[in-house]
Design an enzyme around this catalytic site. Structure first.
Site, PDB file in Angstrom:
ATOM      1  CB  SER A   1     154.737  40.383  -5.492  1.00 16.31           C
ATOM      2  OG  SER A   1     153.653  39.614  -6.466  1.00 16.31           O
TER       3      SER A   1
ATOM      4  CG  HIS B   1     144.222  43.933  -5.302  1.00 16.67           C
ATOM      5  ND1 HIS B   1     144.533  42.552  -4.874  1.00 16.67           N
ATOM      6  CD2 HIS B   1     145.413  44.212  -6.223  1.00 16.67           C
ATOM      7  CE1 HIS B   1     145.479  42.296  -5.456  1.00 16.67           C
ATOM      8  NE2 HIS B   1     145.943  43.061  -6.362  1.00 16.67           N
TER       9      HIS B   1
ATOM     10  CE  LYS C   1     148.368  43.851   0.045  1.00 19.32           C
ATOM     11  NZ  LYS C   1     147.316  44.167  -0.774  1.00 19.32           N
TER      12      LYS C   1
ATOM     13  CB  THR D   1     146.903  38.664  -1.655  1.00 19.65           C
ATOM     14  OG1 THR D   1     147.869  39.300  -1.454  1.00 19.65           O
ATOM     15  CG2 THR D   1     145.815  39.378  -2.603  1.00 19.65           C
TER      16      THR D   1
ATOM     17  CE1 TYR E   1     147.014  37.761  -5.757  1.00 21.34           C
ATOM     18  CE2 TYR E   1     149.368  38.028  -6.631  1.00 21.34           C
ATOM     19  CZ  TYR E   1     148.143  38.535  -6.167  1.00 21.34           C
ATOM     20  OH  TYR E   1     148.004  40.079  -6.197  1.00 21.34           O
TER      21      TYR E   1
END
Length: 348
Positions: A107, A245, A221, A156, A130
């Protein structure tokens, strides 16, 4: 062989071990549990027909993607701040991933340095990105993770501005990020949403720009609509993760199990298709593959294992789900992942 007892045990143990606020953060969704439940039930609603007496030739669960070869199609989904759950953190999950011959998405909000996570994994890992508010900050992060050994980027897009849903304990933070971009001042009469945090959200033009910056595969994503899937492919993206999510962003969406066949029909074969949200067993994995996915991401279950037994717990969760996938294949008479695509599922 059933996966439910082990996963239920780990879920119960994790809840007992974790502070209530951290457990709530892990389990929360945008609909107070409604979306989380519907995601799980949707996979269970698809039914399997046993096919006994079939000879299985060279049976295996090998998955190949972007020049990588794994022993199974189970990827560890990106989960933020894993040191919240156990001191092993992302490093423990990465070590377990390597031990089980799989792949992990680290992440953007990892609580340990990405270069150390990849080093301890002893293999290239994927990195979940992100948007960092603008292109310059995003590019700096990309350059860092690529230099650290990331072999694919998973962008994402369904959480345009990601913020923590809880106050993080001292010593836990998103250590790989630069200082957050300050939100734009909101003038009288302006919207906190439209004129504030959405002003820093990415657009399709940013996806096109991102594709041009990378020499490694790019997956997007958080896509659920076929038109979005088509646009991602047209922009040269290498893969799509069909995902809501895990119910954490927008309540009352269709389930991934409902939308996956439409996405596969639109772009299947033109890019890799992965899924997450509500996967709780090897049977769920089998069903996702039968519906056209190339691989499946698991999230909360491996974090339950991490919280309970650290890296060993993660490894046991992966192995358990893989074992159930193999048992499901054996009982439905298929030898490999390609054969699973030929299986018809029934709606209860």
């Amino acid at each position: 062989m059933q996966s439910l007892p082990l996963l239920s045990h780990y879920a119960q143990q994790a809840q007992a071990k974790l502070p209530a606020a951290i457990w709530h953060y892990l389990q929360s969704d945008a609909g107070n549990g409604y979306q989380l439940n519907t995601n799980e039930v949707a996979w269970q609603a698809r039914k399997l027909v046993p096919r006994p007496l079939r000879a299985l030739q060279n049976a295996n669960t090998v998955c190949e993607m972007f020049g990588e070869r794994w022993a199974h199609p189970l990827l560890l989904a990106p989960v933020a701040y894993q040191k919240l759950f156990h001191s092993d953190g992302e490093i423990g999950a990465a070590i377990a991933c390597n031990a089980q011959q799989g792949q992990m998405m680290v992440s953007s909000l990892a609580s340990q340095p990405v270069e150390v996570i990849i080093q301890q994994a002893q293999q290239p890992l994927w990195f979940q990105l992100y948007w960092q508010g603008d292109r310059d900050r995003t590019l700096l992060l990309l350059q860092k993770v690529i230099a650290s050994g990331a072999s694919a980027i998973v962008f994402t897009v369904d959480a345009p501005v990601k913020q923590s849903l809880m106050d993080l304990p001292e010593g836990i933070s998103a250590v790989n990020l630069v200082q957050a971009l300050a939100p734009r001042p909101i003038a009288a009469g302006q919207s906190n949403v439209f004129d504030g945090w959405m002003s820093q959200a990415p657009t399709w033009e940013d996806v096109e720009w991102l594709r041009k910056q990378l020499t490694v595969p790019l997956l997007v994503k958080g896509l659920m609509h076929v038109d979005d899937a088509r646009r991602a492919v047209d922009l040269g993206c290498d893969g799509i993760v069909v995902s809501n999510h895990g119910g954490r962003v927008l309540d009352n969406t269709p389930t991934v199990a409902a939308m996956l066949p439409e996405v596969v029909s639109e772009v299947g074969g033109q890019c890799k298709i992965l899924v997450d949200s509500g996967i709780r067993s090897g049977q769920d994995v089998f069903k996702a593959l039968a519906m056209g996915a190339d691989a499946v991401c698991i999230g909360r279950p491996y974090v339950w294992g991490l919280a309970t037994e650290g890296a060993m717990g993660v490894a046991k969760v992966i192995r358990w789900i893989r074992d159930e996938l193999e048992m499901t294949m054996a009982l439905t008479g298929v030898s490999n992942l390609s054969d699973i695509r030929q299986v018809d599922l029934y709606q209860s």
